[in-house]
Design a protein around this motif. Structure first.
Motif, PDB file in Angstrom:
ATOM      1  N   LYS A  58       0.797  -1.252  -0.067  1.00  0.00           N
ATOM      2  CA  LYS A  58       0.097  -0.124  -0.364  1.00  0.00           C
ATOM      3  C   LYS A  58       1.132   1.727   0.389  1.00  0.00           C
ATOM      4  CE  LYS A  58      -3.529   2.667   2.678  1.00  0.00           C
ATOM      5  NZ  LYS A  58      -3.988   2.610   3.902  1.00  0.00           N
ATOM      6  N   LEU A  59       0.515   2.110  -0.615  1.00  0.00           N
ATOM      7  CA  LEU A  59       1.175   3.158  -0.888  1.00  0.00           C
ATOM      8  C   LEU A  59       0.104   5.009  -0.544  1.00  0.00           C
ATOM      9  CD1 LEU A  59       3.918   4.745  -1.648  1.00  0.00           C
ATOM     10  CD2 LEU A  59       2.909   5.666  -3.903  1.00  0.00           C
ATOM     11  N   SER A  60       0.655   5.515   0.228  1.00  0.00           N
ATOM     12  CA  SER A  60      -0.566   6.518   0.713  1.00  0.00           C
ATOM     13  C   SER A  60       0.250   7.643   1.144  1.00  0.00           C
ATOM     14  CB  SER A  60      -1.415   6.210   2.177  1.00  0.00           C
ATOM     15  OG  SER A  60      -0.098   5.627   2.542  1.00  0.00           O
ATOM     16  N   CYS A  61       0.025   8.898   0.846  1.00  0.00           N
ATOM     17  CA  CYS A  61       0.155  10.073   1.523  1.00  0.00           C
ATOM     18  C   CYS A  61       0.567  10.367   2.902  1.00  0.00           C
ATOM     19  CB  CYS A  61      -0.643  11.430   1.616  1.00  0.00           C
ATOM     20  SG  CYS A  61      -0.152  11.722  -0.382  1.00  0.00           S
ATOM     21  N   PHE A  62       1.538  10.574   3.552  1.00  0.00           N
ATOM     22  CA  PHE A  62       1.933  10.835   5.042  1.00  0.00           C
ATOM     23  C   PHE A  62       2.351  12.310   5.311  1.00  0.00           C
ATOM     24  CE2 PHE A  62       5.272  11.153   8.404  1.00  0.00           C
ATOM     25  CZ  PHE A  62       5.023   9.395   9.599  1.00  0.00           C
ATOM     26  N   PRO A  63       1.486  12.426   6.631  1.00  0.00           N
ATOM     27  CA  PRO A  63       1.203  11.626   7.906  1.00  0.00           C
ATOM     28  C   PRO A  63      -0.448  11.804   7.286  1.00  0.00           C
ATOM     29  CG  PRO A  63       1.472  13.875   8.438  1.00  0.00           C
ATOM     30  CD  PRO A  63       1.685  13.549   7.126  1.00  0.00           C
ATOM     31  N   SER A  64      -0.978  11.781   6.970  1.00  0.00           N
ATOM     32  CA  SER A  64      -2.387  11.999   6.026  1.00  0.00           C
ATOM     33  C   SER A  64      -2.972  10.021   6.096  1.00  0.00           C
ATOM     34  CB  SER A  64      -3.344  12.950   5.378  1.00  0.00           C
ATOM     35  OG  SER A  64      -2.821  12.484   4.124  1.00  0.00           O
ATOM     36  N   GLU A  65      -2.552   9.163   5.619  1.00  0.00           N
ATOM     37  CA  GLU A  65      -2.713   8.346   5.097  1.00  0.00           C
ATOM     38  C   GLU A  65      -3.747   8.056   3.852  1.00  0.00           C
ATOM     39  OE1 GLU A  65      -2.710   5.254   7.828  1.00  0.00           O
ATOM     40  OE2 GLU A  65      -0.960   5.911   9.434  1.00  0.00           O
ATOM     41  N   ASP A  66      -3.559   9.315   3.489  1.00  0.00           N
ATOM     42  CA  ASP A  66      -4.910   9.098   1.877  1.00  0.00           C
ATOM     43  C   ASP A  66      -4.246   8.214   1.634  1.00  0.00           C
ATOM     44  OD1 ASP A  66      -6.400  11.175   3.197  1.00  0.00           O
ATOM     45  OD2 ASP A  66      -5.235  12.380   2.098  1.00  0.00           O
ATOM     46  N   PRO A  67      -4.899   7.154   0.687  1.00  0.00           N
ATOM     47  CA  PRO A  67      -4.515   6.057   0.370  1.00  0.00           C
ATOM     48  C   PRO A  67      -4.207   6.624  -1.933  1.00  0.00           C
ATOM     49  CG  PRO A  67      -7.092   5.577  -0.038  1.00  0.00           C
ATOM     50  CD  PRO A  67      -6.149   6.628   1.298  1.00  0.00           C
ATOM     51  N   LEU A  68      -2.852   6.269  -2.504  1.00  0.00           N
ATOM     52  CA  LEU A  68      -2.653   6.134  -3.282  1.00  0.00           C
ATOM     53  C   LEU A  68      -2.736   5.051  -4.100  1.00  0.00           C
ATOM     54  CD1 LEU A  68       0.469   8.111  -2.795  1.00  0.00           C
ATOM     55  CD2 LEU A  68      -1.919   9.433  -2.641  1.00  0.00           C
ATOM     56  N   LEU A  69      -1.979   4.179  -3.434  1.00  0.00           N
ATOM     57  CA  LEU A  69      -2.486   2.846  -3.895  1.00  0.00           C
ATOM     58  C   LEU A  69      -2.155   1.696  -3.564  1.00  0.00           C
ATOM     59  CD1 LEU A  69       0.445   1.046  -5.189  1.00  0.00           C
ATOM     60  CD2 LEU A  69       0.394   3.492  -6.684  1.00  0.00           C
ATOM     61  N   ASN A  70      -3.086   0.248  -3.901  1.00  0.00           N
ATOM     62  CA  ASN A  70      -2.754  -0.731  -3.564  1.00  0.00           C
ATOM     63  C   ASN A  70      -2.189  -2.106  -4.075  1.00  0.00           C
ATOM     64  OD1 ASN A  70      -3.994  -0.287  -0.471  1.00  0.00           O
ATOM     65  ND2 ASN A  70      -5.824  -0.145  -1.517  1.00  0.00           N
ATOM     66  N   LEU A  71      -0.870  -2.437  -4.175  1.00  0.00           N
ATOM     67  CA  LEU A  71      -1.089  -4.011  -4.656  1.00  0.00           C
ATOM     68  C   LEU A  71      -1.453  -5.082  -4.435  1.00  0.00           C
ATOM     69  CD1 LEU A  71       0.672  -4.803  -7.828  1.00  0.00           C
ATOM     70  CD2 LEU A  71       2.557  -4.164  -7.043  1.00  0.00           C
ATOM     71  N   LYS A  72      -1.919  -5.917  -4.269  1.00  0.00           N
ATOM     72  CA  LYS A  72      -2.169  -6.663  -4.095  1.00  0.00           C
ATOM     73  C   LYS A  72      -1.345  -7.695  -5.055  1.00  0.00           C
ATOM     74  CE  LYS A  72      -5.874  -9.935  -1.808  1.00  0.00           C
ATOM     75  NZ  LYS A  72      -7.590  -9.634  -1.256  1.00  0.00           N
ATOM     76  N   VAL A  73      -1.013  -8.884  -4.000  1.00  0.00           N
ATOM     77  CA  VAL A  73       0.039  -9.641  -4.030  1.00  0.00           C
ATOM     78  C   VAL A  73      -0.445 -11.654  -4.852  1.00  0.00           C
ATOM     79  CG1 VAL A  73       1.703 -11.337  -4.228  1.00  0.00           C
ATOM     80  CG2 VAL A  73       1.545  -8.807  -3.051  1.00  0.00           C
ATOM     81  N   SER A  74      -0.481 -11.793  -5.878  1.00  0.00           N
ATOM     82  CA  SER A  74      -1.660 -12.732  -6.748  1.00  0.00           C
ATOM     83  C   SER A  74       0.365 -13.505  -7.386  1.00  0.00           C
ATOM     84  CB  SER A  74      -3.093 -12.220  -7.675  1.00  0.00           C
ATOM     85  OG  SER A  74      -3.128 -12.662  -7.855  1.00  0.00           O
TER      86      SER A  74
END
Length: 127
Positions: A58-74
């Motif tokens: 997961k990549l998010s802004c810091f410190p707000s933790e607004d999500p930027l993207l999620n890469l699910k491992v499959s």
């Protein structure tokens, strides 16, 4: 590194053991990526189905933790590396630093899974 669930191994890499159903943070790091389109790229091998909550970068802004993207491992190949990618955008405002996290949640899995992650990188896309 969350030493309650993960430890470094001498040959390089990370050993993760988690049998609970809650989602845990395995590892995290603060990074600084320039604003714009980015791709989170993972080179990995193993057998790890997409069902359940599994492993996610997961990549998010810091410190707000607004999500930027999620890469699910499959993954479905133990014998060779696969490249997994997810794109997102780092905003120009209020996101000077980002938090990259490896999250795990084992809901839906009854057998141990082995995943080898050779590299994780954040690449700025051409404008």
């Amino acid at each position: 590194l969350n030493s309650k669930f993960a430890e470094y191994i001498s040959t390089g890499g990370l050993y993760v053991s988690h049998r609970g159903t809650e989602r845990i943070q395995v590892a995290r790091q603060i990074v600084s990526v320039a604003p714009g389109a980015v791709v989170l790229r993972l080179k990995a091998s193993g057998h790890f189905p997409r069902e359940g909550t599994g492993l996610t970068w997961k990549l998010s802004c810091f410190p707000s933790e607004d999500p930027l993207l999620n890469l699910k491992v499959s993954l479905d190949r133990i014998d060779r590396f696969q490249i997994l990618e997810e794109t997102g955008t780092v905003p120009a405002k209020d996101c000077d630093f980002q938090l990259i996290e490896l999250l795990a949640g084992m809901t839906g899995y009854s057998d141990p899974s082995v995943v080898t992650m050779a590299s994780v990188e954040i690449v700025q896309l051409e404008k």
